[in-house]
Design a protein around this motif. Structure first.
Motif, PDB file in Angstrom:
ATOM      1  N   THR A 254       0.484  -1.536   0.099  1.00 32.52           N
ATOM      2  CA  THR A 254       0.268  -0.319   0.038  1.00 32.52           C
ATOM      3  C   THR A 254       0.141   1.392  -0.070  1.00 32.52           C
ATOM      4  O   THR A 254      -0.355   2.233  -0.444  1.00 32.52           O
ATOM      5  CB  THR A 254      -1.020  -0.288   0.810  1.00 32.52           C
ATOM      6  N   MET A 255       1.743   1.114   0.616  1.00 31.30           N
ATOM      7  CA  MET A 255       2.636   2.562   1.305  1.00 31.30           C
ATOM      8  C   MET A 255       3.324   2.637  -0.306  1.00 31.30           C
ATOM      9  O   MET A 255       3.971   3.559  -0.889  1.00 31.30           O
ATOM     10  CB  MET A 255       4.176   1.976   1.716  1.00 31.30           C
ATOM     11  N   GLY A 256       3.780   1.624  -1.215  1.00 29.28           N
ATOM     12  CA  GLY A 256       4.410   1.468  -3.015  1.00 29.28           C
ATOM     13  C   GLY A 256       3.363   1.711  -3.482  1.00 29.28           C
ATOM     14  O   GLY A 256       4.069   2.373  -4.666  1.00 29.28           O
ATOM     15  N   ARG A 257       1.941   1.911  -3.556  1.00 28.44           N
ATOM     16  CA  ARG A 257       0.654   2.555  -3.934  1.00 28.44           C
ATOM     17  C   ARG A 257       0.595   4.275  -3.530  1.00 28.44           C
ATOM     18  O   ARG A 257      -0.046   5.188  -4.598  1.00 28.44           O
ATOM     19  CB  ARG A 257       0.006   2.188  -4.314  1.00 28.44           C
ATOM     20  N   GLU A 261       2.724   5.876   5.267  1.00 27.30           N
ATOM     21  CA  GLU A 261       3.021   4.805   6.423  1.00 27.30           C
ATOM     22  C   GLU A 261       1.856   4.637   7.766  1.00 27.30           C
ATOM     23  O   GLU A 261       0.965   3.730   7.732  1.00 27.30           O
ATOM     24  CB  GLU A 261       3.920   4.537   7.521  1.00 27.30           C
ATOM     25  N   ASP A 262       1.550   5.429   8.165  1.00 31.25           N
ATOM     26  CA  ASP A 262       0.910   6.029   9.203  1.00 31.25           C
ATOM     27  C   ASP A 262      -1.003   5.343   8.759  1.00 31.25           C
ATOM     28  O   ASP A 262      -1.632   4.406   9.424  1.00 31.25           O
ATOM     29  CB  ASP A 262       0.107   7.216   9.878  1.00 31.25           C
ATOM     30  N   ALA A 263      -1.123   5.790   7.361  1.00 34.46           N
ATOM     31  CA  ALA A 263      -2.519   5.376   7.054  1.00 34.46           C
ATOM     32  C   ALA A 263      -2.556   3.884   6.635  1.00 34.46           C
ATOM     33  O   ALA A 263      -3.265   3.175   6.879  1.00 34.46           O
ATOM     34  CB  ALA A 263      -3.228   6.850   5.708  1.00 34.46           C
ATOM     35  N   ALA A 264      -1.633   3.589   6.365  1.00 37.21           N
ATOM     36  CA  ALA A 264      -1.224   2.295   5.903  1.00 37.21           C
ATOM     37  C   ALA A 264      -1.551   0.745   6.805  1.00 37.21           C
ATOM     38  O   ALA A 264      -2.625   0.366   6.685  1.00 37.21           O
ATOM     39  CB  ALA A 264      -0.309   1.791   4.327  1.00 37.21           C
TER      40      ALA A 264
END
Length: 311
Positions: A254-257, A261-264
């Motif tokens: 998800t971070m790769g998208r 990070e906190d939201a992921a």
């Protein structure tokens, strides 16, 4: 995932200048001529979100005067800018409350709304909140607590995971690529159509007999994410598959998208909670309010596919 909060990938709608002027004229007329209470304007927060936009549409179609408020709606409202609170509350009789990411301002806003004459509150919360409390999406727990203690007419709705998360939110892009990978295992989920949530909210905002009640809302049957993806693949004619992955792998993907990070990690926590099976059984809230069964996931998948949601 059971709330109306928009992820960074979600789309929001903009109003034309003509629509903005029409809304302003409606607001001024309503404030002058209608008492707070029955017949007064209905304020919808989060009016460009998944539930809020549909609540606005249903109320207006039924002939109600609606004040559609958000940072990007025709009525400006920002939880972090308290100068926007007074104008949206003027003359309002009922309020659809979608909390902000930060719960801090909710108590002050509800107090100001009550002082302004708002007497009916319908609060969007999430199913399973009695288990997870404020460990994630803490504004839901705070909104429930505040309205219950405010001395107002309140109703809380707690929906399951939205069906529309597959075509309007963070699940959409992976499905377009043909692979949805989530840390949810094979636990079933009775996904709920947001159209049902909006219809329920519209009834609660305009009809008596629901004060002091909490309604849990779900679809009529439970299916695993793999089964849901299979139904969407069939409806759309596109190759789609589901893959169960670890929470850390999901965060990394998800971070790769592009998600912070906190939201992921917050989203991963929600999905991990779902994997615990706390919300797996269907519930009867839609039928209790509307007198009919909730829309089935197959109906949602067919409708979304026909609209071109997955190409």
């Amino acid at each position: 995932m059971t709330s109306n909060q928009q992820t960074p990938q979600a789309q929001q709608t903009q109003q034309t200048p003509q629509a903005q002027q029409t809304e302003k004229r409606q607001q001024h007329s309503a404030a002058r001529n209608q008492p707070s209470g029955r017949g007064a304007p209905i304020l919808v927060l989060g009016a460009t979100g998944k539930t809020g936009s549909r609540v606005v549409a249903r109320l207006r179609a039924a002939g109600h005067t609606v004040r559609a408020a958000s940072r990007t709606a025709q009525t400006p409202f920002d939880w972090t800018d308290r100068t926007t609170w007074g104008p949206v509350l003027e003359g309002v009789g009922a309020l659809y409350l979608v909390g902000p990411p930060d719960p801090e301002p909710i108590a002050d806003f509800v107090a100001q709304a009550r002082a302004a004459g708002v007497r009916r509150f319908v609060v969007l919360s999430g199913r399973g909140i009695e288990v997870y409390g404020d460990s994630f999406e803490p504004s839901m727990a705070e909104a429930e607590r505040v309205v219950r203690e405010a001395g107002v007419d309140w109703t809380v709705i707690r929906p399951n995971n939205f069906s529309q998360n597959f075509d309007e939110d963070v699940f959409h892009e992976p499905l377009l690529e043909g692979r949805l990978a989530l840390p949810v295992g094979d636990v079933p989920e009775p996904f709920i159509d947001v159209e049902d949530i909006a219809e329920v909210a519209a009834v609660l905002l305009t009809e008596d007999g629901h004060s002091g009640r909490t309604y849990e809302l779900s679809g009529p049957r439970s299916l695993t994410f793999a089964e849901a993806v299979a139904e969407m693949a069939k409806a759309s004619g596109r190759p789609m598959r589901f893959e169960d992955i670890t929470e850390e792998a999901y965060v990394a993907e998800t971070m790769g998208r592009g998600m912070p990070e906190d939201a992921a990690r917050s989203l991963a926590a929600v999905l991990t909670f779902l994997a615990g099976g706390h919300n797996s059984a269907p519930v009867s809230g839609v039928r209790e309010v509307l007198g009919r069964e909730a829309r089935d996931f197959t109906e949602y998948a067919k409708r979304a596919a026909e609209s071109g949601a997955w190409g």
